[in-house]
Design a protein around this motif. Structure first.
Motif: not given
Length: 341
Positions: A111-116, A171-174, A178-184
């Protein structure tokens, strides 16, 4: 779901990148987004590059692996998605106990790789890139609060839950960055595409075999585990709503009603017209997990109030549909359709 308008004022067609596109949720999501006019790209492992029969024909497939961070970054740069849906990784709690390290990488660290990669693409192009993480009720562990909601403490008790918790926090970190990041935060959800290794499909296929006279008994693990069972196409609609919402946030996706595994088995036998079904069930320690939460039931109040989502299929309706489908599957394929004991 309706397609969100282009947020950069130029592109009118959205582009999605889905990890886990060949799984239950990934295939339904690809189908829904493609039908709504999205361009859909999905990642598959090279050895699984042949698309399953139920994967939408319009999906562009790319080979990759969630353990290969450089490859993930290159794919995001190549596809330039508007929205990344991270649905891939170890698919079950039971499997995570057998491969805890692999689970921590594919379900957590990836998830970190994809968020970055999403963040870097957004910074380079100036176009918003959204990220949707398929989280899990397993992040709450053996919660004392029932039902659980978005404020329930994250306290996992399984390798799968720990990996999902890592991704949830990432997700919360990113999002703070400033990223539009969400968890379902998804609770159990079933469908006709559920793999046979999952307990619900083990039940419906096993009951089908008993109804057709091909088996006499059904072996299960913990019958007392209580879960919130929903319908996968409903939950995929929730994923799309969360990803296209006005504001990034985390949402519990659940029905708000829980049943035990025993209830599921009893309903399945009833759907097959077998009145003495539970007397045909054996408990097998091989199917018990080292640690198992007693009750998972989610509170869907927030997603209902904010995004207008609610479950549309009842527990009995889910079981009935799965049993009727699996009777035909077993009738056509015989015992080969059942998972190995």
């Amino acid at each position: 779901m309706t397609t969100a308008p282009a947020r950069d004022g130029v592109r009118s067609t959205r582009t999605a990148f889905i990890t886990g596109v060949t799984g239950q949720d990934g295939s339904y999501l690809a189908e829904q987004l493609a039908s709504a006019g999205w361009r859909v790209h999905g990642m598959v492992r090279a050895e699984d590059a042949s698309p399953p029969q139920d994967l939408h024909a319009g999906v562009t497939l790319h080979d990759g692996d969630l353990s290969n961070a450089p490859r993930l970054s290159r794919l995001v740069e190549e596809i330039q998605p508007d929205t990344i849906f991270n649905l891939g990784g170890t698919s079950s709690v039971a499997a995570s106990w057998k491969k805890p390290y692999e689970t921590s990488v594919s379900t957590g660290a990836a998830s970190i790789a994809l968020l970055e990669a999403a963040w870097l693409l957004q910074e380079r192009t100036g176009n918003e890139v959204r990220f949707l993480q398929a989280s899990s009720a397993e992040i709450f562990g053996n919660a004392t609060q029932v039902p659980q909601n978005e404020r329930t403490p994250v306290s996992p008790i399984t390798p799968y839950g720990a990996a999902k918790a890592f991704a949830h926090h990432a997700v919360g970190t990113y999002r703070a960055r400033g990223l539009f990041a969400c968890s379902a935060i998804l609770y159990n959800h079933e469908s006709l595409r559920r793999p046979a290794s999952f307990v619900t499909r083990r039940i419906t296929l096993g009951v089908a075999a008993i109804a057709l006279g091909l088996k006499d008994r059904l072996s299960l693990g913990n019958l007392d585990a209580v879960r919130d069972f929903g319908w996968a196409p409903d939950y995929v609609d929730a994923l799309a709503r969360i990803a296209t919402a006005e504001q990034a946030d985390d949402f519990v996706v659940a029905t708000g009603v829980s049943h035990s595994v025993r209830d599921f088995a009893e309903a399945a036998f009833s759907a097959a017209g077998i009145s003495d079904g539970l007397s045909r069930v054996d408990t097998d320690p091989r199917f018990r997990r080292p640690v198992d939460a007693s009750e998972m039931r989610g509170d869907p109040g927030k997603i209902s109030a904010t995004l207008g989502w609610k479950a549309t299929t009842s527990f009995d309706g889910i079981v009935q549909t799965m049993v009727e489908h699996d009777i035909e599957v077993v009738r056509n394929s015989g015992l080969a359709a059942l998972p190995a004991d």
